[in-house]
Design an enzyme around this catalytic site. Structure first.
Site, PDB file in Angstrom:
ATOM      1  N   ALA A  14     -88.321  19.450 -31.860  1.00 59.76           N
ATOM      2  CA  ALA A  14     -88.031  20.697 -31.907  1.00 59.76           C
ATOM      3  C   ALA A  14     -86.900  20.987 -32.832  1.00 59.76           C
ATOM      4  O   ALA A  14     -86.632  21.974 -33.350  1.00 59.76           O
ATOM      5  CB  ALA A  14     -87.886  21.399 -30.634  1.00 59.76           C
ATOM      6  N   ARG A  19     -79.847  19.538 -41.883  1.00 62.68           N
ATOM      7  CA  ARG A  19     -79.158  18.470 -43.029  1.00 62.68           C
ATOM      8  C   ARG A  19     -80.071  17.723 -43.916  1.00 62.68           C
ATOM      9  O   ARG A  19     -79.541  17.158 -44.961  1.00 62.68           O
ATOM     10  CB  ARG A  19     -78.380  17.364 -41.980  1.00 62.68           C
ATOM     11  N   ASP A 107     -87.288  11.746 -34.454  1.00 59.59           N
ATOM     12  CA  ASP A 107     -86.723  11.504 -35.649  1.00 59.59           C
ATOM     13  C   ASP A 107     -86.202   9.974 -35.465  1.00 59.59           C
ATOM     14  O   ASP A 107     -84.998   9.666 -35.985  1.00 59.59           O
ATOM     15  CB  ASP A 107     -85.555  12.567 -35.865  1.00 59.59           C
TER      16      ASP A 107
HETATM   17  C1  UD1 Z   1     -78.871  13.387 -28.422  1.00 59.85           C
HETATM   18  C2  UD1 Z   1     -78.139  12.439 -26.989  1.00 59.85           C
HETATM   19  C3  UD1 Z   1     -77.007  11.849 -27.357  1.00 59.85           C
HETATM   20  C4  UD1 Z   1     -77.481  10.476 -27.982  1.00 59.85           C
HETATM   21  C5  UD1 Z   1     -78.151  11.239 -29.474  1.00 59.85           C
HETATM   22  C6  UD1 Z   1     -78.940   9.913 -30.019  1.00 59.85           C
HETATM   23  C7  UD1 Z   1     -78.346  14.721 -25.558  1.00 59.85           C
HETATM   24  C8  UD1 Z   1     -77.635  15.671 -24.958  1.00 59.85           C
HETATM   25  N1  UD1 Z   1     -77.553  13.734 -26.495  1.00 59.85           N
HETATM   26  O1  UD1 Z   1     -77.636  13.755 -29.185  1.00 59.85           O
HETATM   27  O2  UD1 Z   1     -76.755  11.146 -26.127  1.00 59.85           O
HETATM   28  O3  UD1 Z   1     -76.541   9.664 -28.467  1.00 59.85           O
HETATM   29  O4  UD1 Z   1     -79.122  12.091 -29.116  1.00 59.85           O
HETATM   30  O5  UD1 Z   1     -79.452  10.448 -31.410  1.00 59.85           O
HETATM   31  O6  UD1 Z   1     -79.524  14.561 -25.250  1.00 59.85           O
HETATM   32  N2  UD1 Z   1     -84.053  18.496 -29.627  1.00 59.85           N
HETATM   33  C9  UD1 Z   1     -85.223  19.364 -29.184  1.00 59.85           C
HETATM   34  N3  UD1 Z   1     -84.938  20.683 -28.532  1.00 59.85           N
HETATM   35  C10 UD1 Z   1     -83.595  20.605 -28.328  1.00 59.85           C
HETATM   36  C11 UD1 Z   1     -82.456  19.948 -28.616  1.00 59.85           C
HETATM   37  C12 UD1 Z   1     -83.026  18.760 -29.328  1.00 59.85           C
HETATM   38  O7  UD1 Z   1     -86.251  19.056 -29.366  1.00 59.85           O
HETATM   39  O8  UD1 Z   1     -83.147  21.778 -27.549  1.00 59.85           O
HETATM   40  C13 UD1 Z   1     -84.631  17.110 -30.281  1.00 59.85           C
HETATM   41  C14 UD1 Z   1     -84.057  17.002 -31.364  1.00 59.85           C
HETATM   42  O9  UD1 Z   1     -85.252  17.425 -32.419  1.00 59.85           O
HETATM   43  C15 UD1 Z   1     -83.934  15.380 -31.605  1.00 59.85           C
HETATM   44  C16 UD1 Z   1     -83.607  15.158 -30.260  1.00 59.85           C
HETATM   45  O10 UD1 Z   1     -83.924  15.810 -29.243  1.00 59.85           O
HETATM   46  O11 UD1 Z   1     -85.128  14.803 -32.015  1.00 59.85           O
HETATM   47  C17 UD1 Z   1     -82.267  14.942 -30.086  1.00 59.85           C
HETATM   48  O12 UD1 Z   1     -81.631  16.046 -30.446  1.00 59.85           O
HETATM   49  P1  UD1 Z   1     -80.043  16.092 -31.284  1.00 59.85           P
HETATM   50  O13 UD1 Z   1     -79.705  17.450 -31.299  1.00 59.85           O
HETATM   51  O14 UD1 Z   1     -80.197  15.475 -32.246  1.00 59.85           O
HETATM   52  O15 UD1 Z   1     -79.191  15.550 -30.144  1.00 59.85           O
HETATM   53  P2  UD1 Z   1     -77.794  14.873 -30.317  1.00 59.85           P
HETATM   54  O16 UD1 Z   1     -76.719  15.945 -29.947  1.00 59.85           O
HETATM   55  O17 UD1 Z   1     -77.672  13.991 -31.496  1.00 59.85           O
HETATM   56 CA    CA Z   2     -79.276  13.577 -33.330  1.00 61.16          CA
END
Ligand code: UD1
Ligand code: CA
Length: 463
Positions: A14, A19, A107
């Protein structure tokens, strides 16, 4: 017999990917010629799950549309992006209690099925987290372990104290858990944290509090679990994939002039002692038999080459099946629908399209062979053209075994040249030519004896 627990995969996709600075959603950004998400789905598929749920975001219809032909996917919209825990919570109502749930990120494209198998089998009784140690853990959730080395929590960087931030083992985002328990934990997530989000990672502490084992499995290779957020990371992933593909080719028996200068964007199988020179690009399905040699700057797209065939520099072959011991190029262009038998020669600046060339047929220089059926040992002279298109329709040219077509011949299709026929150089052949005879179609050469070359007029000196 142990019962196999059914598996449901949830892919989080989602994210907007701001970036990337691109109108294309992040999971559709191309890696090795196909979307990031397609790599993740391929890996998930290798685990033979019961279902794959893809959580896509508001405005993510393009993502769904791109994978419309994969009927088995279950799409779940996350209308508001409230965190990874919230994202999984959108899919969990679709998953039965007795399943195991494996959460992947859309991703993180370089993950390998073996690694996921190890995570699933290592955490079969509880929760599994795929981790990795990084020299620089900035931005990631840290894995907190107790004195005995058991995982006790994941703490997001922005919620971590200094000691926790110093930890270098991080959460890759890949988590496995039993569906029934996960359902309960997700319903109790709160967003009172630094980012105001529902963190999936908070289920770890919940599981530990309930006495459920939590296993942290370390991935061997940091490349494999790298997430893609920026163009730079996308390029790095491309490089990592190229290295991986090069290693696989070498393991199969290929010799690479430079493993850093080969592009593999498809499924490639090679025989033994296949030599690939610098800047070779392999796309789609490519099969190279034993001893095949491919020169520098060659592109092979959906191509099969039989043993001992050589492709010389700067050639482009697509949709071609080719037998053994052929010689192609340099600068050969062989287009879809072409079937070359054994010992065929296609020389420089020769274009072949939708044609069959039988054993030993040759077109060595500067020719166009389109919609043609070329017999055994036929020799097509330099600069010969099949005129296959009348402006509306395509027509076939048939050349019998052993025919010799002189240089600069135009074969106006539909036309048939009999076996063993010889066509004189410079002929325009619009009618069938009989077997075994010389056919010429050109005006007789004449010389004008008293002809004089015109001379330039003197400028008029004026009155
Ligand atoms: C998340 C993890 C973190 C980990 C990192 C690895 C959590 C809270 N944190 O952090 O521990 O080290 O990934 O990359 O889980 N996404 C959704 N819906 C949302 C939020 C995110 O589909 O509401 C998806 C994003 O598209 C992505 C993945 O979940 O594919 C991770 O989300 P991202 O925002 O990148 O998480 P981080 O804060 O990087
Ligand atoms: Ca991430």
């Amino acid at each position: 017999m142990t019962e196999v627990t059914p598996l449901s995969v949830v892919v989080l996709a989602a994210g907007a990917g701001k970036r990337m600075r691109s109108p294309l959603p992040k999971v559709l950004q191309p890696l090795a010629g196909r979307p990031l998400l397609s790599h993740v789905l391929q890996c998930a598929d290798a685990l033979r799950p019961d279902a794959i749920h893809v959580v896509y975001g508001h405005g993510g219809e393009a993502v769904r549309a791109r994978f419309a032909d994969v009927a088995s996917l279950r799409w779940v919209e996350q209308a508001e992006r409230l965190g990874t825990g919230h994202a999984v919570a959108q899919a969990i109502p679709e998953i039965a209690d007795h399943h195991r749930v494996l959460v992947l990120c859309g991703d993180v494209p370089l993950l390998q099925p073996d690694t996921l198998e190890a995570l699933l089998s290592g955490s079969a009784q509880g929760v599994g987290v795929l981790t990795v140690e990084l020299p620089d853990a900035t931005g990631y959730g840290r894995i907190v372990r107790d004195a005995a080395g058991r995982v006790t929590a994941i703490v997001e960087e922005r919620d971590a104290d200094e000691a926790t931030r110093a930890l270098r083992e991080i959460n890759t985002g890949v988590i496995a858990a039993p569906a029934a328990r996960l359902r309960g934990w997700l319903s109790r997530l709160r967003n009172d944290n630094a980012q105001g989000e529902y963190y999936l990672t908070d289920i770890i502490a919940m599981a530990v509090a309930e006495g459920m084992p939590v296993v942290g499995i370390r991935a061997g290779d940091a490349d494999e679990v790298a997430g893609i957020n920026t163009r730079q990371q996308l390029a790095d992933a491309e490089t990592a994939l190229r290295r991986r593909a090069a290693r696989m080719l070498m393991a199969q028996g290929a010799i690479l002039a430079d493993p850093a200068r080969i592009d593999v964007r498809g499924e490639v199988t090679v025989g033994q002692d296949v030599f690939l020179d610098a800047n070779v690009t392999l796309e789609g399905r490519v099969e190279l038999g034993d001893g095949v040699r491919v020169g520098p700057n060659v592109v092979l797209r959906d191509v099969t080459l039989g043993a001992g065939t050589e492709v010389h520099p700067f050639s482009l072959l697509e949709g071609v099946s080719c037998g053994t011991h052929c010689q192609l190029g340099p600068y050969a262009r062989v287009r879809p629908g072409s079937q070359l038998a054994d010992r065929v020669k296609i020389g420089n600046f020769v274009e072949v399209k939708n044609s069959r060339l039988a054993d030993g047929a040759k077109a060595n220089h500067l020719s166009y062979v389109g919609d043609a059926e070329v017999g055994r040992d036929v020799n097509i002279g330099a600069g010969t053209i099949t005129c296959n298109y009348d402006g509306a329709n395509k027509h076939r040219t048939v050349i019998g075994d052993g025919a010799f077509i002189g240089s600069g011949v135009e074969l106006v299709a539909p036309v048939e040249i009999g076996a063993g026929a010889t066509i004189g150089a410079g002929s325009t052949i619009a009618k069938d030519a009989p077997a075994g005879q010389l056919t010429l179609a050109r005006t007789r050469q004449t010389t004008l004896r008293h002809w004089q070359r015109p001379t330039k007029k003197r400028p008029d000196p004026g009155p």
